[in-house]
Structures are given as C-alpha cells and as structure tokens.
Design an enzyme around this catalytic site. Structure first.
Site, PDB file in Angstrom:
ATOM      1  N   LEU A  14       0.867  -1.186   0.000  1.00  0.00           N
ATOM      2  CA  LEU A  14       0.000   0.000   0.000  1.00  0.00           C
ATOM      3  C   LEU A  14       0.900   1.231   0.000  1.00  0.00           C
ATOM      4  CD1 LEU A  14      -2.978   0.712  -0.049  1.00  0.00           C
ATOM      5  CD2 LEU A  14      -2.953   0.798   2.425  1.00  0.00           C
ATOM      6  N   HIS A  15       1.501   1.512  -1.162  1.00  0.00           N
ATOM      7  CA  HIS A  15       2.432   2.632  -1.287  1.00  0.00           C
ATOM      8  C   HIS A  15       1.680   3.932  -1.553  1.00  0.00           C
ATOM      9  CE1 HIS A  15       2.239   2.731  -5.749  1.00  0.00           C
ATOM     10  NE2 HIS A  15       2.017   1.434  -5.617  1.00  0.00           N
ATOM     11  N   ALA A  16       2.396   4.980  -1.877  1.00  0.00           N
ATOM     12  CA  ALA A  16       1.830   6.335  -1.944  1.00  0.00           C
ATOM     13  C   ALA A  16       0.622   6.481  -2.869  1.00  0.00           C
ATOM     14  CB  ALA A  16       2.914   7.333  -2.346  1.00  0.00           C
TER      15      ALA A  16
END
Length: 89
Positions: A14-16
């Site tokens: 769940l990156h940017a």
C-alpha cells in the site's frame, strides 16, 4: 459499524499512489473510517496515518466504518481495492 478484512495483493504494497487514492475516496463521506494493521489503527482520511503503517504485499488490513453513510463508504473502498488490484477480500 461495518468491519472488513483485506489482503494486500499489490507487489508494492500500500504505497503512496494507492494510499492517496483510498484517502481521496473516503474523505467525502461523513462516517468515521479506520485502517488497522499489525495492532495499529489510524484514521483512513489521513494520508500520513495510512503511509505510517508501511503495509507490504501480503499484509492483512482491517477497515472499519461507523456512521450514517458507512455502507456506501465500504462499497467505495472495496470497489477501489479490487478494481485497482490493490487487495482482495
């Protein structure tokens, strides 16, 4: 109150970009929404809170919503997670 568990399937976790999409998706709703991961819980309307969890691929997250529009909020979250291949229920 509605609570659902999802498993992160995105190789990047769940990156940017997906975190920002989630925050943007839930912000218009009046219901309170929380994101839980590894014994921590944050306000899902806060990008800094979501990013602080450092959720990796394979991680299990819990999303809970409480309020008058909680069902619509959870439907929006699930649609986003599945359609963007971020997570599965």
């Amino acid at each position: 109150m509605i609570e659902k568990t999802y498993k992160i399937t995105s190789p990047e976790g769940l990156h940017a970009r997906p975190a920002s999409a989630l925050v943007s998706a839930v912000s218009p709703f009046s219901a309170e929404v929380k994101l839980g991961y590894k014994d921590k819980q944050v306000n899902m309307k806060s990008i800094m809170g979501v990013m602080s969890l450092g959720i990796a691929q394979g991680g299990e997250i819990q999303i809970s919503a409480d309020g008058s529009d909680e069902e619509a909020l959870m439907a929006k979250v699930e649609d986003l997670l599945v359609s963007q291949s971020i997570a599965q229920a």
